[in-house]
Design a protein around this motif. Structure first.
Motif, short mmCIF file in Angstrom:
data_model
loop_
_atom_site.label_atom_id
_atom_site.label_comp_id
_atom_site.label_asym_id
_atom_site.label_seq_id
_atom_site.Cartn_x
_atom_site.Cartn_y
_atom_site.Cartn_z
N THR A 1 0.87 -1.18 0.00
CA THR A 1 0.00 0.00 0.00
C THR A 1 0.91 1.23 0.00
O THR A 1 2.10 1.11 -0.28
CB THR A 1 -0.97 -0.04 1.20
N GLU B 1 0.30 5.19 4.10
CA GLU B 1 -0.51 4.92 5.28
C GLU B 1 -0.07 3.58 5.83
O GLU B 1 0.02 2.61 5.08
CB GLU B 1 -1.99 4.88 4.87
N ARG C 1 -7.89 4.25 1.92
CA ARG C 1 -6.91 5.13 2.56
C ARG C 1 -7.52 6.48 2.92
O ARG C 1 -8.48 6.93 2.31
CB ARG C 1 -5.72 5.32 1.62
#
Lengths: 857, 342
Positions: B153, B156, B290
């Motif tokens: 990802t 975050e 997110r």
């Protein structure tokens, strides 16, 4: 017709005045005539005096301070509010880069150097520094380097990677425009100036003190200048090496700092912080020097703890190198290094406490009105103590792990630097301005100046401590709106404006003092040190009658300033009137200050300026490519070489005093006199050259081992080990040459000049052979400086050795020429001795290079 | 010399006016909830330990400062009113210097160091058995991997409350530094090297991480959102992130996907399960889960996302995302598709 007549008339009067001037010149005392700098544009380019060049340096440095201040003001406007768009991100990054670089490299360091060039000879009772032409050279490198630096704004390419220019952000791949090149080339220029300024100051302390001023009687400013210049000497050499590597990475594609080519970004940090850290932390020492001179006079109390203060200076100078690692702390250091660091920071805090306590002891016993200079000293102590305390905090690893990269660090840096640079400089300006300008500064304006700057500094920088603790990183062009951040940033911005207003008061004070200000006497503060013994403003020759010293506070024992051994008194009295055709100065012994020789100081010359022009051409050639690059580069080298020849060319003036007169002087005063060069000063020149090249080589070898330790295999990428046979033959040749020259200098000497000539001649030929072999041994086809980091550093170390050898060949050639043409026997034996000593160093340097590059791989 | 107060006040007023004017020009871009990332409000054991150290240092530092500076000011103040001396005082050896210059600071420093050594735990660089999160810093965003879960990802990270998390860091371009003030510590990130630090949160919440080493034009806007979840929530989140989004069944979403896959997006971004596999920009597989876009620049809303796609340079000048030429239908479809990537 009428107009023609008028023109003729004017021309005639012009001639007359010129004649009158010439006559007037004849009437002046001889000393005034020989020491006076030329007037007009010629004078601007040729003046070599330490006073005029020192004044120029601090004036220009102060102008750069104002420029750096404007950068800061723009940044504070941008940060006064969250999400502000007063400047673009690129502009903000340029502003903080230029602010930091300008303040440190164009203000703090050169101002202190300029102030020392100006003040040190006078405080030591010397007429000038040993190498006045070099002083002019230093000024021109600084001025032109500084202008080159600021010129980046005009090209819209101000550097924007922070004043620390960390690689690889500063590499071509991530900073493709020419901003970094401006930064690097200007810094190369300024580091050359810095290295020479430091050399001048060190040699001044060791050779030029007034008769009777033993090292224990030297004013504390002398000690401060010595420690500062010794530290800056090595620091600038490190910066020079680091910048050359980076510029070569950018220009020629070498791989010193490029991780993809086996280079190490940490290497840049090491080399940079070897300079950066002393440049920041050494500032305490000149500040302490200024304080230790002015404070005792203001409060009418002798210096307490002289020896402890000297020890504190020396330890602080050494520690400023030991502490450099803390900047790379979070990067990667072992626990052992961290413990060492904590220990070093404790020592530095104790050094600071010793100095503060010594001043406290003086203040407690003395008594004095709070004039502006005193206020600035108290302000310095306030900011400095806070800066040191927070510095100790940052040296503690867990705390640093949180605060590294935050505004807390910025606050600490500014408390420390505003405390140790700006406030002492202002104190010094209020204190010494009357000495050099003959006018006092206004006290009332001074108080406004102080309080605005003091309150402004605290308002501007204290909130940054809090902002760091509240999680704000440094170097942010803007920040999101968070109430606490908003308020503190606004306070900081208002503090910044307050400082600016305070500085305006200072500028107004200077202007109004120069116009109708109060006249200053020779010694307006009843000071104790020797600069107060001469007139205000100071004449070009410093002292007509060189003072003689019997104590640490010569002017507080007035009867002692012109007393001393009968011989010495006669000597200085004679030197007040004679020689009448050239500038004479005295060399005294390094420890006890006994007169050792009288020598001719070089007079005005345009060659230092031309040399700097040559250097500028060499540097700006890097902005061009291909043929233009080569053409400008070679032109610069030619100008540089011609200027060095012109610089050292024999002048008529050298032979203007009849040798009978010189002999008579020597017989009457039993002190040798040298019109063609001084053995005492030449010895220092040789030692400093050796030290400089030695330090550069040590750094190059350090860089080699840093890169080596970060590579799994060495040499990497399947490169073969370098061949040892040619280097070993070269070793034999250089040792043979050295043995021959040592024998010739020892056995031949003055008695058998033929043997000496033979030894030096054959030695020279062998050393040329060595150079050829040495070059042959590293220009190996498969390996090039751009192959990988190994290739880069291999060539760098080997090439530095070639430079050492080339410089040595020039020294040898000059010596041989001198021996052939004008060998005066024992008087000039020092030239041979120094040249041979340099080559002894070259042999050691080669053995180190041989071991590093060839034997231990 | 008369000082013109009015002129001074006018100058100040002018300056304050400048603030207000320039301030109005800026648009608020705050994305991460405006929590103060204060090191003095720690939310994890390491940060708490350092905050305790900080308070200790402030107290000792303040005492030392007031002691020395107070003595100087009092001494100078007394001397100020004394009658000026005609001849300078005699040089006397002072007992003050060895006491105040060596003994007192020596005792304070050694005492403090001993205290700190016994009470403060420095942030460890590794912790056996800890959850490992790999962070790869880019100019100016964060690539995140969970090697155990095979999850990728960006910008975050999620961590479970009460557990040590080892963050292993490297960089693909220049030197960066990851700083999460409330969880403790700050570690430089070197290209071609690997550094690591351990963080731990004691409270669930969203914390701000920032880049603390100047890394180029958008250094100021390189934030990392750190979300501390309960262990169950964290496990749920990790499982969600592991999933490969199924091909869209809805025709409209399919149009959006086609629009994206047919554009330049695929050269830089990855969406698992599709042929978008670029690695220069953030992985978009679960973009909609997110909180922010643009590394903490904007809250992740439809409007902001549209603005970012069309004009990323206007929002974060200098970042590597070029502006996208899309017609309105394509954009709406693409936004719908991206919003479906939960």
């Amino acid at each position: 017709m009428a107009t023609d007549a008028a023109r003729l008339g004017k021309a005639r009067t012009g001639e007359q005045t010129r004649e009158e001037q010439a006559e007037e010149k004849q009437d002046q005392p001889a000393i005034q005539r020989v020491w006076e700098e030329p007037k007009g544009i010629r004078g601007v380019l040729t003046a070599v005096g330490s006073i005029v060049n020192g004044e120029r340096m601090i004036t220009v440095a102060f102008l750069f301070f104002l420029l750096g201040g404007i950068n800061a003001a723009l940044m504070r406007i941008q940060l006064a509010q969250p999400n502000n768009t007063f400047v673009t991100p690129e502009q903000y990054n340029q502003l903080f880069t230029m602010h930091g670089s300008t303040m440190l490299f164009l203000f703090a360091v050169p101002f202190m150097e300029g102030a020392a060039l100006l003040l040190l000879p006078l405080a030591l009772g010397a007429r000038t520094v040993p190498w006045p032409r070099l002083t002019a050279f230093v000024f021109w490198t600084f001025l032109i380097g500084g202008l080159l630096f600021q010129m980046s704004w005009l090209f819209g390419a101000a550097p924007d990677t922070g004043w620390t220019a960390y690689a690889p952000l500063s590499e071509k791949a991530f900073s493709p425009n020419s901003g970094l090149d401006f930064w690097l080339l200007a810094l190369l220029m300024i580091s050359v100036g810095g290295i020479f300024a430091s050399a001048i100051l060190m040699a001044t302390v060791f050779t030029s003190r007034a008769p009777g001023m033993s090292i224990h009687r030297m004013p504390l400013f002398g000690w401060a200048a010595l420690v500062m210049s010794a530290a800056m000497f090595f620091a600038f050499i490190a910066l020079f090496c680091g910048c050359v590597f980076l510029e070569f990475d950018r220009k020629f594609g070498t791989r010193f700092y490029d991780p993809d080519g086996g280079g190490s970004p940490l290497l840049w940090q090491y080399l940079f912080w070897i300079l950066g850290h002393p440049a920041v932390y050494i500032q305490f020492i000149p500040a302490a020097g200024i304080t230790s001179m002015a404070l005792p006079v203001i409060i009418r109390e002798r210096v307490s703890g002289y020896r402890l203060l000297v020890a504190a200076f020396v330890i602080a100078g050494l520690l400023s190198f030991g502490l450099w690692t803390d900047q790379t702390l979070v990067a990667a250091l072992s626990p052992l290094a961290m413990t060492f660091l904590a220990g070093a920071s404790v020592l530095f805090a104790i050094v600071a406490a010793i100095a503060v306590s010594a001043w406290l002891a003086m203040i407690a016993r003395g008594a004095g009105k709070w004039n502006t200079a005193y206020l600035f000293i108290l302000g310095f102590l306030f900011l400095f103590i806070l800066g040191v305390i927070t510095g100790v905090m940052l040296a503690l690893y867990p705390f640093d792990a949180q605060m590294h990269g935050s505004l807390f660090v910025v606050a600490h840096l500014h408390y420390y630097l505003f405390g140790t640079v700006v406030f002492p400089i202002f104190a010094g300006m209020y204190y010494w301005f009357p000495k050099f300008k003959g006018r006092l500064l206004d006290e009332r304006l001074g108080k406004w100046n102080f309080w605005l700057m003091f309150i402004g500094a605290n308002a501007a920088f204290f909130p940054m401590y809090l902002l760091g603790l509240l999680g704000m990183a440094r170097r942010m062009y803007t920040y999101p709106s968070v109430p606490e951040w908003n308020t503190l940033n606004l306070i900081s911005s208002i503090g910044g404006v307050t400082i600016a207003v305070g500085v305006l008061f200072f500028l107004y004070n200077i202007v109004s003092s120069l116009l109708p200000g109060e006249q200053a006497t020779a010694n307006p503060w009843s000071g104790d040190s020797l600069e107060w013994a001469t007139d205000s403003p100071v004449p070009a020759y410093g002292f007509q009658r060189i003072p003689t010293v019997q104590s640490r506070h010569p002017l507080w024992e007035p009867e002692r300033v012109d007393r001393g051994g009968e011989k010495i008194v006669h000597l200085v009295e004679r030197l007040a009137e004679w020689p009448t055709t050239w500038r004479a100065a005295l060399v005294t012994s390094a420890r006890s200050g006994e007169p050792q020789e009288v020598y001719r100081v070089a007079g005005p010359s345009v060659w230092p300026f031309v040399a700097v022009i040559g250097m500028t051409l060499v540097l700006i050639s890097f902005f061009f490519d291909q043929l233009v690059f080569l053409a400008v580069f070679l032109l610069g080298v030619i100008v540089l070489i011609l200027s060095l020849i012109g610089w050292h060319r024999r002048t008529k003036e050298e032979d203007s005093v009849p040798s009978a007169e010189l002999d008579e002087f020597e017989n009457s005063y039993t002190v040798p006199i040298y019109a063609h060069g001084s053995p005492g000063i030449s010895l220092w020149a040789t030692m400093l050259t050796i030290l400089g090249f030695g330090a550069a080589l040590a750094l190059a070898i350090f860089a080699y081992s840093t890169l080596r330790s970060s590579a799994p295999v060495w040499p990497p990428d399947g490169i073969a080990r370098p061949d040892r046979s040619v280097p070993l033959i070269a070793t034999g040749v250089i040792i043979a040459a050295q043995v021959l020259m040592l024998l010739a200098a020892g056995a031949g000497g003055s008695k058998r000049p033929a043997l000496l000539k033979l030894g030096l001649g054959v030695g020279f030929i062998l050393d040329v052979a060595f150079l050829v072999l040495q070059v042959k041994s590293y220009v190996v086809p498969p390996l090039s400086p751009t192959t990988n980091a190994y290739g880069s550093i291999f060539y760098a170390v080997a090439f530095l050795m070639s430079i050492i050898a080339v410089v040595g060949l020039f020294i040898l050639l000059g010596t041989i020429w001198f021996v052939w043409r004008a060998y005066h026997g024992t008087r000039d034996a020092y030239r041979v001795r120094n040249a041979v000593a340099y080559w002894s160093f070259a042999v050691i340097a080669w053995l180190a290079v041989l071991t590093t590059l060839y034997l231990t791989v | 010399m008369h000082i013109r107060f009015n002129a001074l006040l006018n100058a100040l007023a002018l300056f304050v006016g400048t603030f207000l004017l320039t301030g109005c020009a800026g648009a608020s871009l705050t994305a991460i909830p405006s929590v103060l990332p204060s090191t003095l409000n720690p939310q994890g054991p390491f940060a708490a330990s350092i905050a305790g150290l900080a308070w200790f240092l402030f107290i000792v530092g303040s005492i030392v400062f007031v002691g020395y500076m107070g003595a100087i000011v009092i001494a100078a103040w007394r001397g100020r009113n004394a009658s000026p001396r005609t001849s300078p005082g005699a040089s006397a050896s002072s007992r003050l210097i060895p006491i105040a210059g060596i003994a007192i600071p020596g005792i304070i420093l050694i005492g403090s160091f001993a205290y700190i050594r016994n009470t403060v735990n420095p942030i460890p660089s590794n912790s056996p058995g800890a959850l490992v999160v790999e962070v790869v810093a880019h100019q100016w965003w964060w690539e995140v991997h969970y090697p155990d879960g095979g999850v990728t990802t960006a910008n975050e990270i999620h961590i479970p409350v009460g557990q040590s998390v080892e963050i292993r860091e490297t960089s693909v371009d220049v030197i960066h530094s990851l700083w999460i003030p409330q969880l403790g510590g700050n570690m430089d990130i070197l290209p071609g090297g690997m550094t690591s630090m351990v963080v731990q949160a004691s409270q669930p919440g969203t914390y701000r991480g920032e880049c603390a080493e100047f890394c180029g034009v958008q250094h100021a806007r390189m934030d990392l959102v750190v979300v501390a979840d309960s262990p169950d929530q964290f496990k749920q989140w990790l499982d969600d992130q592991k999933t490969v989004p199924p091909p869209p069944t809805d025709a409209h979403l399919r149009d959006g996907q086609q629009a994206l896959l047919g554009s330049a997006c695929v050269y830089c971004h990855t969406i698992r399960g599709t042929n978008a596999s670029g690695t220069l920009g953030p992985d978009l597989t679960h973009l909609a889960s997110r909180q922010t876009i643009g590394a903490g620049v904007l809250p992740n809303s439809r409007g902001n996302l549209a603005g970012w796609i069309v004009d990323a340079q206007g929002i974060k000048p200098g970042n590597k995302m070029p502006p996208m030429q899309l017609n309105s239908d394509q954009l709406q479809a693409m936004l719908d598709y991206l919003e479906s990537l939960k």
